[in-house]
Design a protein around this motif. Sequence first.
Motif, mmCIF file in Angstrom:
data_model
loop_
_atom_site.group_PDB
_atom_site.id
_atom_site.type_symbol
_atom_site.label_atom_id
_atom_site.label_comp_id
_atom_site.label_asym_id
_atom_site.label_seq_id
_atom_site.Cartn_x
_atom_site.Cartn_y
_atom_site.Cartn_z
ATOM 1 N N GLU B 56 0.855 -1.188 0.000
ATOM 2 C CA GLU B 56 0.000 0.000 0.000
ATOM 3 C C GLU B 56 0.893 1.240 0.000
ATOM 4 O O GLU B 56 1.958 1.238 0.616
ATOM 5 C CB GLU B 56 -0.849 0.051 1.286
ATOM 6 N N ILE B 57 0.444 2.286 -0.680
ATOM 7 C CA ILE B 57 1.170 3.547 -0.589
ATOM 8 C C ILE B 57 0.770 4.166 0.750
ATOM 9 O O ILE B 57 -0.397 4.459 0.985
ATOM 10 C CB ILE B 57 0.830 4.472 -1.761
ATOM 11 N N GLY B 58 1.740 4.310 1.633
ATOM 12 C CA GLY B 58 1.424 4.733 2.998
ATOM 13 C C GLY B 58 1.488 6.236 3.157
ATOM 14 O O GLY B 58 1.235 6.991 2.213
ATOM 15 N N PHE B 59 1.850 6.667 4.357
ATOM 16 C CA PHE B 59 1.925 8.095 4.657
ATOM 17 C C PHE B 59 3.321 8.438 5.135
ATOM 18 O O PHE B 59 3.974 7.635 5.781
ATOM 19 C CB PHE B 59 0.903 8.461 5.733
ATOM 20 N N ASN B 60 3.751 9.649 4.830
ATOM 21 C CA ASN B 60 5.035 10.113 5.338
ATOM 22 C C ASN B 60 4.881 10.411 6.822
ATOM 23 O O ASN B 60 4.010 11.190 7.218
ATOM 24 C CB ASN B 60 5.447 11.380 4.584
ATOM 25 N N VAL B 61 5.678 9.748 7.642
ATOM 26 C CA VAL B 61 5.551 9.931 9.086
ATOM 27 C C VAL B 61 6.629 10.880 9.614
ATOM 28 O O VAL B 61 6.884 10.938 10.810
ATOM 29 C CB VAL B 61 5.596 8.585 9.839
ATOM 30 N N GLY B 62 7.267 11.637 8.728
ATOM 31 C CA GLY B 62 8.201 12.655 9.171
ATOM 32 C C GLY B 62 9.648 12.208 9.200
ATOM 33 O O GLY B 62 10.521 12.968 9.599
ATOM 34 N N VAL B 63 9.909 10.962 8.789
ATOM 35 C CA VAL B 63 11.291 10.478 8.714
ATOM 36 C C VAL B 63 11.505 9.856 7.342
ATOM 37 O O VAL B 63 10.560 9.688 6.566
ATOM 38 C CB VAL B 63 11.596 9.445 9.820
ATOM 39 N N PRO B 67 8.480 2.317 3.499
ATOM 40 C CA PRO B 67 7.442 2.425 4.517
ATOM 41 C C PRO B 67 8.031 2.504 5.927
ATOM 42 O O PRO B 67 9.197 2.223 6.123
ATOM 43 C CB PRO B 67 6.631 1.134 4.331
ATOM 44 N N ALA B 68 7.175 2.896 6.865
ATOM 45 C CA ALA B 68 7.662 3.154 8.216
ATOM 46 C C ALA B 68 8.105 1.877 8.930
ATOM 47 O O ALA B 68 8.844 1.936 9.905
ATOM 48 C CB ALA B 68 6.576 3.852 9.025
ATOM 49 N N ASP B 69 7.643 0.742 8.450
ATOM 50 C CA ASP B 69 7.995 -0.517 9.118
ATOM 51 C C ASP B 69 7.929 -1.638 8.081
ATOM 52 O O ASP B 69 7.363 -1.462 7.000
ATOM 53 C CB ASP B 69 7.002 -0.795 10.259
ATOM 54 N N LEU B 70 8.513 -2.775 8.441
ATOM 55 C CA LEU B 70 8.347 -3.968 7.614
ATOM 56 C C LEU B 70 6.870 -4.326 7.586
ATOM 57 O O LEU B 70 6.160 -4.121 8.577
ATOM 58 C CB LEU B 70 9.136 -5.143 8.216
ATOM 59 N N THR B 71 6.392 -4.839 6.475
ATOM 60 C CA THR B 71 5.018 -5.323 6.393
ATOM 61 C C THR B 71 5.032 -6.663 5.660
ATOM 62 O O THR B 71 6.100 -7.110 5.201
ATOM 63 C CB THR B 71 4.106 -4.352 5.608
#
Lengths: 209, 300
Positions: B56-63, B67-71
Motif C-alpha cells: 500500500e502507498i502509505g503516509f510520510n511519518v516525518g522520517v 514504509p515506516a515498518d516492515l510489512t
Amino acid sequence: MEHDPRFPIQRYTDSERINHWIVAISFMLAALSGLALFHPALFWLSNLFGGGPWTRILHPFIGCVMAAAFLSMALRFWHVNRLQARDKQWLRQWRDVVGNREDKLPEVGKYNAGQKLIFWLMVICMVVLFVTGILFWRPWFADSFPIWVVRAATVLHAAAATFMIIGIIVHIYAAIWVKGSVRAMTRGTVSRRWAAKHHRAWLREKTGQ
Amino acid sequence: MSSLQSLDITRRSATTTPSPQVRNTVDVAKLIDVSKCIGCKACQVACSEWNDLRDEIGFNVGVYDNPADLTAKSWTVMRFTEYVEQDGRLEWLIRKDGCMHCADPGCLKACPAPGAIVQYSNGIVDFVEEHCIGCGSCITGCPFNIPRIDKKDNKAYKCTLCSDRVAVGLEPACVKTCPTGAITFGSKEDMHVHAAERIVDLKERGYKTAGLYDPPGVGGTHVMYVLKHADKPEIYHGLPNDPSISPLVSVWKGALKPLALLAMGFTALFGFFHYVKVGPNDADADAADETHPDSSAGPR
C-alpha cells in the motif's frame, strides 16, 4: 421426597448440569485444538477442526465460551468449595482415600477436600488461560502488547493448560472410580447410599437424617 | 517445495525427527556493508519487483523510513538513525532491515505447523505460506522482530533471501541492484573474508570499533552487517546486541512440550492402574455385601 428413603437425592439442578456440560464440551474442544498446536506429535488433531488455520481460528473462540460458562459455574459453586478445618485431616489421610478405606475418613460435606482443590485449581488455571489467551490472540490483540508480554503469556498459557488437563483427567477418573457419581451430572440425582458413604454431612444437611 | 538440490531442506518446523542431512551444500550469506550504504532504497524496489509485491502507498511519518515498518508486502526497509557522537558530530546511520536468516531460527522453533518454516541446507530460512496457519508464533519466536502477518490472508511473510534466485545460482535481487556495492552475496566463508578486508579499511580510516555483526547467540546469521560501530549495534535503529531466542520461547518449545505430555499420559496411566489395583469405590456394592454376607467372604 427428600425425606423418603425410596427416592434418590437431587445433587444438581437442571441448569447446573447444563452449565457443567457446556463447560465440559467446550473444554474438550479447547483442549484438543490447543494440544494440536502445542506438540507436533498431536498436530493431526487439527484435522478434527478442519485443518491448521481453522484450528487456530476456532481455539480462542471456544476458549471464550468455556471461560464464560465456567464463570457462571464457579459463581454457583464457589461457596460450597471453601476449604475448612476438617479438609486438612481428609488430605492427611490421602492413603485411606486412594485405598478405598473411606470409612476411616472424616465426614464430608457437599465436596471433599480433593474436589475442592480441583475446583480452585480450575479457577486459577481458567483465569490464567483467559488473560494470557487474550494477550496473544492474533490477529486481534497480540500486536498491542510488547513482545516479552506475548512470550510470557504464551508459556504461561501452555503451563496453565497442562495443569488444567491433568486436573480434568483426575476429575474424570474420580467419576469413573467412585461409582454412582456420573449420574449426579447426567440425571441430577444420586442414591442415598452414595450420599451416605461419600458425603454424609451433605446428606444430613439435605434430609435431616 | 525443494526438488532442487540447492533447496534441500535440513530443518522443518514442528517436526521431531531429523530432516535429510546427507548432502553437503555450501552455506551462503549476504553481507551488508552499512558504511557503503547511501540509503537510496533501490534494494527495497528490487525486492518488491522481483517478488511481485506491491505494498500500500502509505503516509510520510516525518522520517526517511518509507514504509515506516516492515510489512507482509515490504520484506526489507531502510532504517535511518540520526546518531550524535560524543564529540558532537552527527552521523547518519542507515541499515537495511529484514530477516537475518539465523542459523538457529527462533521462528522455526516456535512454529506449530509442520513444514510451514524450513531451513535449506544453504542456511536460508524460508516461510512456506501454504502450510502457515497464521498463529503468529514466528513473531513470538523471532529475536529480530521480522515476520509480519498479512491482514487479508493471515499468512506470515518475510525476506526469502531470494531462495528461488539462489537456487538457480543467482544472487538475491537486492544484491544485484545495489548501486554502491554495499550488499554482497556468496558463500558465508567468502563473506567473512570480504568483511575482514572491509573492517581493516574502516579501522584505517578511523573507525576503531568497526566490526562484523554475525551474532553467535543465534548460531550466527546468513545476513551479516559490517558496522562502523560494532561495539554498539543498538544505535543502528535498535539492532539487538547479542540476540538469542528468548528463554521463555525455549522453555515453551523445549522442556515444557515433552514434560507436559508425559505428565498427562502418566496421570491417565496412574488412574488406570489404580483402578486395576484397588477397584471401584461402590456404595451400592458395599450394601449388597451387607445383605448377602457370603459374598464378602471372597476377595474384592
